[in-house]
Design a protein around this motif. Structure first.
Motif, PDB file in Angstrom:
ATOM      1  N   ASN A  88      -2.006   5.309  -4.503  1.00  0.00           N
ATOM      2  CA  ASN A  88      -1.138   6.093  -5.033  1.00  0.00           C
ATOM      3  C   ASN A  88       0.462   5.264  -4.654  1.00  0.00           C
ATOM      4  OD1 ASN A  88      -2.728   7.913  -4.955  1.00  0.00           O
ATOM      5  ND2 ASN A  88      -3.574   7.751  -2.340  1.00  0.00           N
ATOM      6  N   ASP A  89       1.147   4.404  -4.199  1.00  0.00           N
ATOM      7  CA  ASP A  89       2.229   4.167  -3.938  1.00  0.00           C
ATOM      8  C   ASP A  89       2.929   4.583  -5.491  1.00  0.00           C
ATOM      9  OD1 ASP A  89       4.725   2.668  -4.238  1.00  0.00           O
ATOM     10  OD2 ASP A  89       3.919   2.108  -2.017  1.00  0.00           O
TER      11      ASP A  89
ATOM     12  N   ASN B  88       3.580  -7.043  -6.456  1.00  0.00           N
ATOM     13  CA  ASN B  88       4.269  -5.490  -7.335  1.00  0.00           C
ATOM     14  C   ASN B  88       5.439  -6.649  -8.205  1.00  0.00           C
ATOM     15  OD1 ASN B  88       4.557  -3.191  -8.099  1.00  0.00           O
ATOM     16  ND2 ASN B  88       5.911  -2.447  -6.473  1.00  0.00           N
TER      17      ASN B  88
ATOM     18  N   SER C 154       6.159   3.361  -6.446  1.00  0.00           N
ATOM     19  CA  SER C 154       6.747   1.893  -6.897  1.00  0.00           C
ATOM     20  C   SER C 154       6.001   1.137  -7.893  1.00  0.00           C
ATOM     21  CB  SER C 154       7.513   1.607  -5.728  1.00  0.00           C
ATOM     22  OG  SER C 154       6.912   1.062  -5.248  1.00  0.00           O
ATOM     23  N   ILE C 155       4.110   1.211  -7.308  1.00  0.00           N
ATOM     24  CA  ILE C 155       3.366   0.882  -7.920  1.00  0.00           C
ATOM     25  C   ILE C 155       3.181   1.143  -9.116  1.00  0.00           C
ATOM     26  CG2 ILE C 155       1.394  -0.701  -7.323  1.00  0.00           C
ATOM     27  CD1 ILE C 155       1.568  -1.055  -4.656  1.00  0.00           C
TER      28      ILE C 155
ATOM     29  N   LYS D 175      -2.882   0.006  -3.765  1.00  0.00           N
ATOM     30  CA  LYS D 175      -2.384   1.091  -3.075  1.00  0.00           C
ATOM     31  C   LYS D 175      -2.635   2.195  -4.102  1.00  0.00           C
ATOM     32  CE  LYS D 175       1.135  -0.991   0.541  1.00  0.00           C
ATOM     33  NZ  LYS D 175       2.580  -1.012   1.296  1.00  0.00           N
TER      34      LYS D 175
ATOM     35  N   ARG E 108      -1.815  -2.242  -7.341  1.00  0.00           N
ATOM     36  CA  ARG E 108      -2.325  -0.855  -7.698  1.00  0.00           C
ATOM     37  C   ARG E 108      -3.794  -0.403  -6.820  1.00  0.00           C
ATOM     38  NH1 ARG E 108      -3.508   2.598 -12.896  1.00  0.00           N
ATOM     39  NH2 ARG E 108      -2.942   4.222 -12.649  1.00  0.00           N
TER      40      ARG E 108
ATOM     41  N   ASP F 136       3.755  -6.377  -1.843  1.00  0.00           N
ATOM     42  CA  ASP F 136       4.885  -5.875  -2.028  1.00  0.00           C
ATOM     43  C   ASP F 136       5.341  -7.331  -3.296  1.00  0.00           C
ATOM     44  OD1 ASP F 136       5.282  -3.416  -0.530  1.00  0.00           O
ATOM     45  OD2 ASP F 136       5.796  -4.266   0.944  1.00  0.00           O
TER      46      ASP F 136
END
Length: 532
Positions: free
Chosen positions: A452-453, A423, A455-456, A450, A447, A420
């Motif tokens: 599939n996030d 990012n 926000s990223i 995560k 990325r 977090d």
């Protein structure tokens, strides 16, 4: 007239006071010395008893023996003397002497003999010796016709790692007495040994024998719930007497099963429960009311949580959050301000009160006030990662990029590689159109962790836009927009489409965002910048 006053060594009151003062300071050696003197000038057998206990506690056999001799002269019972001599023998590792004295103890006829027997063994520094004495003396032939004594010895065996003995005595108690308590203890041993199904079966039998035993019902229902048997556990708890614990477990089971009907039933019943149960359960009632969407009712219940309740602080926090949800933000912040005063001397609670205050300001988009609250919280808990992250976001929202970057960098020093934080720092740099190579490295790492996030993905798409890779930016942002329909992602997608010359598509996205969030600040700023 001359009044003779004894010297300190012969002044009973002085020695007793010295002993108690030493005990209050946890100085057992000094306390033992004082009581050793006190017992020689006192006729109270209780003083000698305490002198013996202290001498054994500091491993002074000579003082213990003196105490025992004095206690005997002052009228100690045979059971008391046997217990004291057994303690001393166990302390010295004299197995046969200990066995002899323990035998005298359990055959003394004293009503507390087996309890005294257990005290000698549980206080031993040599578990192996204690275990041997237990197995050789506390046999089915010697134990009295009292299920409590059998269970106590079985439990003592379990504590001393004599598991076979513990199970044998438990089985014997179950066969001989067949009470609910003997079933429950035998079940506990099976559970301890990994036999879940055997333990559950015994608990079921115990509950059948004593269906109104709330403790048994709670234990059995809890184990059923841990096995995922929510319906059976709920059915068991709904029958029979209710108290605060049964209502709490019923609510937990219903929550785990996502059973709203049962939650409503528990709430309705608990709301009408006797005053003592309802008052004890005020916090639970508030939680249930929240889950059921009854926010005003939840506020009322939280307000009834007593100041000395373990949940008093949490109930105040939840009240503040609910006040904001109900559009009463000023009251919410006022309550948190009062909590910040009330908990000045309790750092963990004070930090949390400031953090919730900051979070509420963030939700209201009052970023300057949020920064102030996060800063106060960081004074209480310096370098707290969550607080640094929150303050960094607030700084970024009002365009204070340098302090935002500083907070995110410090967070990454504390938690290297944090997804977090990586990012957030990467996006902040990309949004400010600076240090883009570093931003690319940070967001790429987030990325990869995560993929599939949304926000990223938004950060990555926005970075591609800053790098001039418009086609890549649109592809990434469109995918993130379709996945989550987040307003900020939509604004970013619209801006990139606009820059590509696809203004109709961009306007469609902007209109969607406006319908979702008419007051979205990012949308308003973007439209103003684009001149539309």
């Amino acid at each position: 007239m001359v009044v003779a006053t004894p010297d300190t060594d012969h002044d009973l009151l002085a020695q007793l006071l010295a002993g108690e003062l030493a005990l209050s300071s946890a100085d057992l050696k000094a306390a033992s010395q004082a009581y050793d003197k006190a017992m020689m000038i006192s006729n109270d057998p209780e003083v000698a008893s305490k002198a013996v206990a202290l001498a054994v506690a500091i491993h002074d056999p000579d003082a213990a023996q003196r105490g025992i001799d004095r206690w005997q002269k002052l009228g100690a019972t045979p059971a008391q003397l046997a217990q004291a001599r057994a303690q001393l023998a166990v302390e010295q590792g004299k197995t046969e002497e200990a066995r002899q004295q323990l035998s005298l103890l359990i055959t003394s006829g004293d009503k507390d003999a087996w309890r005294m027997f257990g005290r000698v063994l549980i206080g031993s520094r040599d578990p192996a010796l204690a275990g041997n004495l237990l197995e050789s003396l506390a046999t089915p032939d010697h134990l009295p016709a009292d299920p409590k004594a059998w269970l106590a010895m079985s439990e003592l065996g379990e504590q001393l790692n004599r598991h076979v003995y513990a199970q044998q005595i438990a089985d014997g108690a179950l066969k001989r007495f067949g009470t609910a308590e003997t079933y429950a203890w035998a079940a506990q041993l099976k559970l301890n040994n990994g036999d879940r199904s055997g333990g559950l079966n015994l608990l079921r039998q115990a509950q059948v024998k004593d269906p109104n035993n709330i403790g048994l019902r709670l234990t059995y229902a809890s184990l059923l719930g841990q096995s995922g048997q929510y319906a059976q556990a709920t059915q068991l708890l709904e029958k029979g007497p209710q108290n605060a614990q049964t209502y709490a477990l019923r609510a937990a089971l219903a929550a785990n099963a996502k059973d709203d009907k049962t939650l409503q039933r528990v709430y309705a019943q608990l709301s009408q429960a006797p005053d003592d149960v309802r008052n004890t359960s005020a916090y639970l009632l508030g939680q249930l009311a929240e889950v059921l969407g009854r926010k005003e009712d939840a506020l009322k219940w939280y307000d009834q949580v007593p100041d000395d309740d373990d949940h008093a602080f949490d109930s105040d926090l939840r009240s503040a959050i609910l006040l904001q949800d109900l559009g009463r933000s000023a009251e919410a912040h006022q309550q948190l301000a009062e909590m910040q005063t009330d908990y000045l001397d309790q750092p963990a609670q004070l930090r949390r009160a400031y953090e919730v205050d900051a979070d509420l300001y963030l939700r209201e988009k009052r970023y300057t006030e949020a920064i102030d609250s996060f800063t106060h919280a960081l004074q209480v808990a310096p370098d707290d990662p969550d607080l640094l992250y929150g303050r960094g976001l607030a700084y970024a929202e009002i365009g204070k990029i340098d302090p935002a970057v500083s907070d995110f960098r410090r967070l990454l020093e504390l938690k290297p590689g944090d997804i977090d934080a990586s990012n957030a720092l990467g996006f902040t740099l990309a949004d400010a159109d600076r240090d883009l190579p570093e931003a690319e490295q940070l967001i790429a790492a987030a990325r990869a962790a995560k993929p599939n996030d949304p926000s990223i993905a938004d950060s990555w798409g926005w970075l591609q836009y800053r790098l001039g890779h418009l086609d890549q930016a649109v592809a990434v942002l469109r995918s993130a927009w379709q996945t989550g329909k987040d307003a900020d992602v939509g604004v970013h997608l619209g801006e990139v489409l606009w820059k590509q010359g696809h203004r109709n598509q961009a306007q469609q996205v902007f209109d969607e965002v406006r319908n979702m969030d008419p007051q979205n600040a990012t949308l308003q700023q973007t439209l103003k910048r684009l001149g539309t």
